[in-house]
Design an enzyme around this catalytic site. Sequence first.
Site, PDB file in Angstrom:
ATOM      1  N   GLY A  13       0.649  -1.606   0.429  1.00 12.33           N
ATOM      2  CA  GLY A  13       0.187  -0.137   0.622  1.00 12.33           C
ATOM      3  C   GLY A  13       0.611   1.288  -0.301  1.00 12.33           C
ATOM      4  O   GLY A  13       0.943   2.580   0.705  1.00 12.33           O
ATOM      5  N   ALA A  14       2.062   0.985  -1.161  1.00 10.96           N
ATOM      6  CA  ALA A  14       2.734   2.490  -1.056  1.00 10.96           C
ATOM      7  C   ALA A  14       2.997   3.551  -1.872  1.00 10.96           C
ATOM      8  O   ALA A  14       3.355   4.742  -2.421  1.00 10.96           O
ATOM      9  CB  ALA A  14       4.030   2.196  -0.407  1.00 10.96           C
ATOM     10  N   SER A 139      -5.738  -0.958  13.650  1.00 13.36           N
ATOM     11  CA  SER A 139      -6.611   0.921  12.898  1.00 13.36           C
ATOM     12  C   SER A 139      -7.064   0.686  14.762  1.00 13.36           C
ATOM     13  O   SER A 139      -7.091  -0.392  15.178  1.00 13.36           O
ATOM     14  CB  SER A 139      -7.581   0.990  11.943  1.00 13.36           C
ATOM     15  OG  SER A 139      -8.540   1.943  12.657  1.00 13.36           O
ATOM     16  N   TYR A 152     -14.211  -4.432   8.898  1.00 13.27           N
ATOM     17  CA  TYR A 152     -13.206  -4.148   8.940  1.00 13.27           C
ATOM     18  C   TYR A 152     -12.787  -3.662  10.584  1.00 13.27           C
ATOM     19  O   TYR A 152     -10.837  -4.024  10.476  1.00 13.27           O
ATOM     20  CB  TYR A 152     -13.265  -1.870   8.370  1.00 13.27           C
ATOM     21  CG  TYR A 152     -12.152  -1.447   8.569  1.00 13.27           C
ATOM     22  CD1 TYR A 152     -10.866  -1.674   7.686  1.00 13.27           C
ATOM     23  CD2 TYR A 152     -12.042  -0.189   9.395  1.00 13.27           C
ATOM     24  CE1 TYR A 152     -10.118  -0.731   7.763  1.00 13.27           C
ATOM     25  CE2 TYR A 152     -10.932   0.134   9.631  1.00 13.27           C
ATOM     26  CZ  TYR A 152      -9.611   0.165   8.866  1.00 13.27           C
ATOM     27  OH  TYR A 152      -8.549   0.785   8.609  1.00 13.27           O
ATOM     28  N   ALA A 155     -11.630  -7.479  11.118  1.00 12.30           N
ATOM     29  CA  ALA A 155     -10.247  -7.745  10.935  1.00 12.30           C
ATOM     30  C   ALA A 155      -8.832  -7.402  11.163  1.00 12.30           C
ATOM     31  O   ALA A 155      -7.726  -7.778  11.352  1.00 12.30           O
ATOM     32  CB  ALA A 155      -9.895  -7.347   8.286  1.00 12.30           C
TER      33      ALA A 155
HETATM   34  N1  NAP Z   1      -6.544   7.136   7.272  1.00 12.36           N
HETATM   35  C1  NAP Z   1      -7.260   6.582   8.632  1.00 12.36           C
HETATM   36  O1  NAP Z   1      -7.490   7.404   8.850  1.00 12.36           O
HETATM   37  C2  NAP Z   1      -6.828   5.060   8.922  1.00 12.36           C
HETATM   38  C3  NAP Z   1      -6.512   5.649   9.909  1.00 12.36           C
HETATM   39  C4  NAP Z   1      -6.366   3.785  10.893  1.00 12.36           C
HETATM   40  C5  NAP Z   1      -5.562   2.765  10.116  1.00 12.36           C
HETATM   41  N2  NAP Z   1      -5.908   3.436   8.729  1.00 12.36           N
HETATM   42  C6  NAP Z   1      -5.163   2.290   8.177  1.00 12.36           C
HETATM   43  O2  NAP Z   1      -3.384   2.890   7.301  1.00 12.36           O
HETATM   44  C7  NAP Z   1      -3.536   1.712   5.954  1.00 12.36           C
HETATM   45  C8  NAP Z   1      -3.278   3.141   5.306  1.00 12.36           C
HETATM   46  O3  NAP Z   1      -4.497   4.267   4.988  1.00 12.36           O
HETATM   47  P1  NAP Z   1      -4.868   5.081   4.317  1.00 12.36           P
HETATM   48  O4  NAP Z   1      -5.525   6.438   4.480  1.00 12.36           O
HETATM   49  O5  NAP Z   1      -2.994   5.855   3.636  1.00 12.36           O
HETATM   50  O6  NAP Z   1      -5.255   4.515   2.787  1.00 12.36           O
HETATM   51  P2  NAP Z   1      -5.208   4.737   1.348  1.00 12.36           P
HETATM   52  O7  NAP Z   1      -4.581   6.504   0.806  1.00 12.36           O
HETATM   53  O8  NAP Z   1      -6.955   4.250   0.826  1.00 12.36           O
HETATM   54  O9  NAP Z   1      -4.043   4.323   0.384  1.00 12.36           O
HETATM   55  C9  NAP Z   1      -4.475   2.199   0.591  1.00 12.36           C
HETATM   56  C10 NAP Z   1      -3.197   2.018  -0.023  1.00 12.36           C
HETATM   57  O10 NAP Z   1      -2.978   0.382   0.212  1.00 12.36           O
HETATM   58  C11 NAP Z   1      -3.212   0.211  -0.916  1.00 12.36           C
HETATM   59  N3  NAP Z   1      -3.817  -1.649  -1.734  1.00 12.36           N
HETATM   60  C12 NAP Z   1      -5.907  -1.285  -0.603  1.00 12.36           C
HETATM   61  N4  NAP Z   1      -5.973  -2.474  -1.179  1.00 12.36           N
HETATM   62  C13 NAP Z   1      -4.952  -2.913  -1.617  1.00 12.36           C
HETATM   63  C14 NAP Z   1      -4.936  -4.433  -2.237  1.00 12.36           C
HETATM   64  N5  NAP Z   1      -6.113  -5.088  -2.393  1.00 12.36           N
HETATM   65  N6  NAP Z   1      -3.431  -4.969  -3.372  1.00 12.36           N
HETATM   66  C15 NAP Z   1      -2.402  -3.801  -2.913  1.00 12.36           C
HETATM   67  N7  NAP Z   1      -1.982  -3.589  -2.418  1.00 12.36           N
HETATM   68  C16 NAP Z   1      -3.902  -2.557  -2.032  1.00 12.36           C
HETATM   69  C17 NAP Z   1      -3.401   0.928  -2.380  1.00 12.36           C
HETATM   70  O11 NAP Z   1      -2.903   1.022  -3.317  1.00 12.36           O
HETATM   71  P3  NAP Z   1      -3.773   0.186  -4.701  1.00 12.36           P
HETATM   72  O12 NAP Z   1      -4.883   1.132  -4.371  1.00 12.36           O
HETATM   73  O13 NAP Z   1      -3.166   1.073  -5.880  1.00 12.36           O
HETATM   74  O14 NAP Z   1      -3.244  -1.179  -4.868  1.00 12.36           O
HETATM   75  C18 NAP Z   1      -3.064   2.224  -1.043  1.00 12.36           C
HETATM   76  O15 NAP Z   1      -1.276   2.392  -1.604  1.00 12.36           O
HETATM   77  C19 NAP Z   1      -5.053   0.953   5.863  1.00 12.36           C
HETATM   78  O16 NAP Z   1      -4.488  -0.791   6.513  1.00 12.36           O
HETATM   79  C20 NAP Z   1      -5.733   1.575   6.833  1.00 12.36           C
HETATM   80  O17 NAP Z   1      -6.680   0.757   6.887  1.00 12.36           O
HETATM   81  C21 NAP Z   1      -5.948   4.577   8.011  1.00 12.36           C
END
Ligand code: NAP
Length: 244
Positions: A13-14, A139, A152, A155
Amino acid sequence: MSAADSRVALISGASRGLGLAIAELLLADGWSVAALSRSRPETLDAMQDRWPGNVHWVKADVAQDDMRAQVRAVTDRFGRLDVLVNNAGVLHQELFLTTSERRIDELFATNLVGPTRLAQACARRMSRGGGGSILNVSSINSIRGFRGVTPYSAAKAGLDGLTRSAARELGPLGIRVNSIVPGYFESSMTAQVTDENRTRITHRTPLGRLGTTEEVAEIAAFLVSDRAAFITGQTITVDGGLTC
Ligand SMILES: NC(=O)c1ccc[n+]([C@@H]2O[C@H](COP(=O)([O-])OP(=O)(O)OC[C@H]3O[C@@H](n4cnc5c(N)ncnc54)[C@H](OP(=O)(O)O)[C@@H]3O)[C@@H](O)[C@H]2O)c1
Protein backbone atom coordinates in the site's frame (compact mmCIF):
# COMPACT_ATOMS: atom_id res chain seq x y z
CA MET A 1 24.95 4.62 1.44
CA SER A 2 24.88 2.79 -1.91
CA ALA A 3 21.79 0.83 -2.95
CA ALA A 4 23.83 -2.39 -2.63
CA ASP A 5 24.54 -1.80 1.11
CA SER A 6 21.18 -0.45 2.19
CA ARG A 7 18.57 -2.26 4.27
CA VAL A 8 15.42 -3.29 2.43
CA ALA A 9 11.80 -2.65 3.37
CA LEU A 10 8.78 -4.10 1.60
CA ILE A 11 5.84 -1.73 2.10
CA SER A 12 2.37 -2.79 0.99
CA GLY A 13 0.00 0.00 0.00
CA ALA A 14 2.86 2.38 -0.79
CA SER A 15 1.20 4.02 -3.80
CA ARG A 16 -0.25 6.83 -1.68
CA GLY A 17 -1.25 7.86 1.86
CA LEU A 18 0.57 6.41 4.86
CA GLY A 19 2.50 3.76 2.89
CA LEU A 20 3.96 6.39 0.58
CA ALA A 21 4.91 8.62 3.53
CA ILE A 22 6.71 5.68 5.22
CA ALA A 23 8.49 4.83 1.94
CA GLU A 24 9.75 8.40 1.55
CA LEU A 25 10.99 8.55 5.15
CA LEU A 26 12.91 5.27 4.87
CA LEU A 27 14.38 6.20 1.47
CA ALA A 28 15.58 9.53 2.90
CA ASP A 29 17.21 7.50 5.68
CA GLY A 30 19.19 5.38 3.19
CA TRP A 31 16.92 2.35 2.89
CA SER A 32 15.84 0.58 -0.30
CA VAL A 33 12.09 0.22 -0.67
CA ALA A 34 9.90 -2.25 -2.54
CA ALA A 35 6.52 -0.53 -2.86
CA LEU A 36 3.65 -3.00 -3.34
CA SER A 37 0.29 -1.84 -4.69
CA ARG A 38 -2.23 -2.49 -7.44
CA SER A 39 -1.76 0.91 -9.08
CA ARG A 40 1.51 2.59 -9.99
CA PRO A 41 2.59 5.05 -7.27
CA GLU A 42 1.93 8.63 -8.42
CA THR A 43 5.43 9.62 -7.33
CA LEU A 44 7.30 6.53 -8.61
CA ASP A 45 9.30 8.36 -11.29
CA ALA A 46 10.23 11.18 -8.93
CA MET A 47 11.30 8.67 -6.24
CA GLN A 48 13.39 6.70 -8.74
CA ASP A 49 15.08 9.92 -9.91
CA ARG A 50 15.77 11.02 -6.34
CA TRP A 51 16.94 7.63 -5.03
CA PRO A 52 18.25 5.78 -8.11
CA GLY A 53 18.56 2.03 -7.60
CA ASN A 54 16.73 2.09 -4.25
CA VAL A 55 13.10 1.98 -5.39
CA HIS A 56 11.25 -0.98 -6.86
CA TRP A 57 7.52 -1.20 -7.56
CA VAL A 58 5.78 -4.55 -7.03
CA LYS A 59 2.43 -4.64 -8.82
CA ALA A 60 0.23 -6.96 -6.77
CA ASP A 61 -3.13 -7.34 -5.11
CA VAL A 62 -2.73 -8.57 -1.51
CA ALA A 63 -6.25 -9.97 -1.60
CA GLN A 64 -5.61 -12.23 -4.59
CA ASP A 65 -1.99 -12.75 -5.58
CA ASP A 66 0.55 -15.27 -4.32
CA MET A 67 2.50 -13.34 -1.70
CA ARG A 68 5.43 -15.80 -1.80
CA ALA A 69 6.06 -14.85 -5.43
CA GLN A 70 5.98 -11.12 -4.56
CA VAL A 71 8.53 -11.61 -1.77
CA ARG A 72 10.77 -13.63 -4.13
CA ALA A 73 10.58 -10.75 -6.63
CA VAL A 74 11.80 -8.36 -3.92
CA THR A 75 14.73 -10.53 -2.85
CA ASP A 76 15.64 -11.21 -6.51
CA ARG A 77 15.81 -7.44 -6.99
CA PHE A 78 17.58 -6.40 -3.77
CA GLY A 79 19.17 -9.64 -2.45
CA ARG A 80 17.75 -9.23 1.07
CA LEU A 81 14.66 -8.33 3.08
CA ASP A 82 14.85 -6.63 6.49
CA VAL A 83 11.41 -5.13 7.06
CA LEU A 84 7.77 -5.61 6.11
CA VAL A 85 5.34 -2.75 6.63
CA ASN A 86 2.00 -4.52 6.25
CA ASN A 87 0.07 -1.35 5.44
CA ALA A 88 -2.31 -2.00 2.51
CA GLY A 89 -5.92 -1.75 3.59
CA VAL A 90 -9.42 -0.84 2.51
CA LEU A 91 -12.29 0.68 4.42
CA HIS A 92 -15.92 0.43 3.43
CA GLN A 93 -18.42 2.14 5.70
CA GLU A 94 -21.84 0.55 5.90
CA LEU A 95 -24.13 -0.70 8.64
CA PHE A 96 -23.46 -4.35 9.51
CA LEU A 97 -27.02 -5.51 8.84
CA THR A 98 -26.89 -4.40 5.20
CA THR A 99 -23.28 -5.32 4.33
CA SER A 100 -23.19 -8.03 1.65
CA GLU A 101 -21.28 -11.30 2.14
CA ARG A 102 -19.15 -10.39 -0.88
CA ARG A 103 -18.14 -7.12 0.77
CA ILE A 104 -17.32 -8.90 4.04
CA ASP A 105 -15.09 -11.35 2.15
CA GLU A 106 -13.32 -8.49 0.36
CA LEU A 107 -12.69 -6.60 3.62
CA PHE A 108 -11.22 -9.69 5.29
CA ALA A 109 -9.19 -10.67 2.21
CA THR A 110 -7.51 -7.25 1.96
CA ASN A 111 -7.23 -6.32 5.62
CA LEU A 112 -6.43 -9.69 7.22
CA VAL A 113 -5.98 -12.77 5.00
CA GLY A 114 -3.61 -11.13 2.47
CA PRO A 115 -1.56 -9.40 5.20
CA THR A 116 -1.29 -12.71 7.11
CA ARG A 117 0.03 -14.46 3.99
CA LEU A 118 2.41 -11.58 3.28
CA ALA A 119 3.71 -11.63 6.88
CA GLN A 120 4.29 -15.39 6.65
CA ALA A 121 6.14 -15.15 3.32
CA CYS A 122 8.34 -12.33 4.68
CA ALA A 123 8.97 -14.08 8.01
CA ARG A 124 10.14 -17.21 6.20
CA ARG A 125 12.62 -15.13 4.19
CA MET A 126 13.72 -13.14 7.27
CA SER A 127 14.29 -16.34 9.27
CA ARG A 128 16.78 -17.45 6.59
CA GLY A 129 18.41 -14.00 6.56
CA GLY A 130 19.06 -13.78 10.32
CA GLY A 131 16.04 -11.70 11.42
CA GLY A 132 13.96 -8.66 10.62
CA SER A 133 10.98 -6.62 11.65
CA ILE A 134 7.29 -6.71 10.71
CA LEU A 135 4.96 -3.79 11.35
CA ASN A 136 1.23 -4.35 10.90
CA VAL A 137 -0.84 -1.22 10.30
CA SER A 138 -3.96 -1.68 12.39
CA SER A 139 -6.54 0.94 13.42
CA ILE A 140 -8.27 2.33 16.52
CA ASN A 141 -11.30 0.45 15.16
CA SER A 142 -9.56 -2.69 16.48
CA ILE A 143 -9.62 -1.44 20.08
CA ARG A 144 -12.83 0.65 20.22
CA GLY A 145 -16.27 0.10 18.74
CA PHE A 146 -17.48 2.38 15.94
CA ARG A 147 -20.71 2.20 13.91
CA GLY A 148 -20.49 1.27 10.22
CA VAL A 149 -17.11 -0.50 10.24
CA THR A 150 -17.79 -3.92 11.80
CA PRO A 151 -15.94 -6.26 9.36
CA TYR A 152 -13.05 -3.76 9.03
CA SER A 153 -12.76 -3.59 12.85
CA ALA A 154 -12.80 -7.39 13.13
CA ALA A 155 -10.09 -7.72 10.47
CA LYS A 156 -7.86 -5.11 12.13
CA ALA A 157 -8.34 -6.78 15.54
CA GLY A 158 -7.27 -10.02 13.85
CA LEU A 159 -4.11 -8.29 12.68
CA ASP A 160 -3.32 -7.30 16.28
CA GLY A 161 -3.81 -10.94 17.33
CA LEU A 162 -1.37 -11.95 14.60
CA THR A 163 1.11 -9.40 15.96
CA ARG A 164 1.11 -10.82 19.49
CA SER A 165 1.28 -14.52 18.62
CA ALA A 166 3.73 -14.11 15.75
CA ALA A 167 5.97 -12.02 18.06
CA ARG A 168 6.11 -14.98 20.49
CA GLU A 169 6.91 -17.47 17.75
CA LEU A 170 9.32 -15.34 15.70
CA GLY A 171 11.20 -13.52 18.50
CA PRO A 172 13.63 -16.42 18.96
CA LEU A 173 14.41 -16.15 15.22
CA GLY A 174 15.34 -12.48 15.59
CA ILE A 175 12.11 -11.19 14.03
CA ARG A 176 10.17 -8.45 15.83
CA VAL A 177 6.44 -8.02 15.13
CA ASN A 178 4.44 -4.94 16.17
CA SER A 179 1.20 -3.14 15.31
CA ILE A 180 0.77 0.56 14.88
CA VAL A 181 -2.78 1.67 15.74
CA PRO A 182 -3.50 4.99 14.05
CA GLY A 183 -6.44 7.21 14.79
CA TYR A 184 -7.88 9.27 11.96
CA PHE A 185 -5.33 10.91 9.67
CA GLU A 186 -5.71 12.77 6.37
CA SER A 187 -5.58 10.46 3.31
CA SER A 188 -7.78 9.29 0.44
CA MET A 189 -9.33 6.84 2.92
CA THR A 190 -10.58 9.63 5.22
CA ALA A 191 -11.58 11.82 2.27
CA GLN A 192 -14.82 9.76 2.40
CA VAL A 193 -15.61 10.96 5.96
CA THR A 194 -18.55 13.37 5.98
CA ASP A 195 -18.11 16.91 7.33
CA GLU A 196 -20.45 16.04 10.20
CA ASN A 197 -18.34 13.00 11.21
CA ARG A 198 -15.12 14.97 10.78
CA THR A 199 -16.43 17.57 13.24
CA ARG A 200 -17.44 14.81 15.67
CA ILE A 201 -13.98 13.17 15.45
CA THR A 202 -12.22 16.49 15.96
CA HIS A 203 -14.32 17.26 19.04
CA ARG A 204 -13.60 13.83 20.55
CA THR A 205 -9.85 14.11 19.93
CA PRO A 206 -7.97 15.87 22.77
CA LEU A 207 -5.47 17.36 20.28
CA GLY A 208 -8.46 18.74 18.33
CA ARG A 209 -7.60 17.60 14.79
CA LEU A 210 -6.93 14.65 12.50
CA GLY A 211 -3.33 13.48 12.24
CA THR A 212 -1.07 13.68 9.20
CA THR A 213 0.51 10.77 7.32
CA GLU A 214 3.94 12.15 8.29
CA GLU A 215 3.13 12.00 12.02
CA VAL A 216 2.12 8.34 11.80
CA ALA A 217 4.98 7.50 9.41
CA GLU A 218 7.55 8.82 11.94
CA ILE A 219 6.38 6.27 14.53
CA ALA A 220 6.29 3.48 11.93
CA ALA A 221 9.86 4.29 10.86
CA PHE A 222 10.95 4.24 14.51
CA LEU A 223 9.26 0.88 15.21
CA VAL A 224 10.94 -0.89 12.28
CA SER A 225 14.36 0.60 13.05
CA ASP A 226 17.05 -0.68 15.41
CA ARG A 227 16.12 2.15 17.80
CA ALA A 228 13.13 -0.06 18.70
CA ALA A 229 15.25 -3.24 18.95
CA PHE A 230 13.68 -4.30 22.29
CA ILE A 231 10.03 -3.70 21.30
CA THR A 232 8.01 -6.64 20.02
CA GLY A 233 4.44 -7.93 20.27
CA GLN A 234 3.08 -4.43 21.00
CA THR A 235 0.27 -2.29 19.63
CA ILE A 236 1.31 1.36 19.64
CA THR A 237 -1.55 3.87 19.40
CA VAL A 238 -1.03 7.15 17.52
CA ASP A 239 -4.40 8.93 17.68
CA GLY A 240 -4.11 12.41 19.18
CA GLY A 241 -5.62 10.96 22.36
CA LEU A 242 -8.95 9.86 20.83
CA THR A 243 -8.98 6.52 22.69
CA CYS A 244 -7.48 7.69 26.00
N1 NAP B 1 -6.62 7.04 7.06
C1 NAP B 1 -6.92 6.77 8.32
O1 NAP B 1 -7.46 7.61 9.06
C2 NAP B 1 -6.55 5.44 8.90
C3 NAP B 1 -6.79 5.24 10.27
C4 NAP B 1 -6.42 4.03 10.84
C5 NAP B 1 -5.82 3.05 10.08
N2 NAP B 1 -5.60 3.27 8.76
C6 NAP B 1 -4.92 2.21 8.00
O2 NAP B 1 -3.72 2.73 7.47
C7 NAP B 1 -3.38 2.05 6.26
C8 NAP B 1 -3.13 3.05 5.16
O3 NAP B 1 -4.31 3.84 5.00
P1 NAP B 1 -4.35 5.18 4.12
O4 NAP B 1 -5.28 6.08 4.81
O5 NAP B 1 -2.99 5.60 3.76
O6 NAP B 1 -5.15 4.59 2.87
P2 NAP B 1 -5.16 4.99 1.33
O7 NAP B 1 -4.66 6.37 1.13
O8 NAP B 1 -6.50 4.59 0.83
O9 NAP B 1 -4.05 3.97 0.73
C9 NAP B 1 -4.28 2.59 0.78
C10 NAP B 1 -3.11 1.90 0.13
O10 NAP B 1 -3.38 0.48 0.14
C11 NAP B 1 -3.26 -0.01 -1.19
N3 NAP B 1 -4.17 -1.12 -1.37
C12 NAP B 1 -5.50 -1.17 -1.13
N4 NAP B 1 -6.00 -2.37 -1.45
C13 NAP B 1 -4.95 -3.10 -1.91
C14 NAP B 1 -4.82 -4.42 -2.39
N5 NAP B 1 -5.89 -5.24 -2.47
N6 NAP B 1 -3.61 -4.86 -2.77
C15 NAP B 1 -2.52 -4.04 -2.70
N7 NAP B 1 -2.58 -2.78 -2.24
C16 NAP B 1 -3.78 -2.32 -1.86
C17 NAP B 1 -3.59 1.19 -2.08
O11 NAP B 1 -2.97 1.04 -3.33
P3 NAP B 1 -3.74 0.63 -4.69
O12 NAP B 1 -5.13 1.16 -4.61
O13 NAP B 1 -2.88 1.24 -5.72
O14 NAP B 1 -3.66 -0.85 -4.70
C18 NAP B 1 -2.93 2.31 -1.31
O15 NAP B 1 -1.54 2.36 -1.61
C19 NAP B 1 -4.56 1.10 5.97
O16 NAP B 1 -4.24 -0.20 6.44
C20 NAP B 1 -5.68 1.68 6.82
O17 NAP B 1 -6.62 0.70 7.17
C21 NAP B 1 -5.95 4.42 8.14
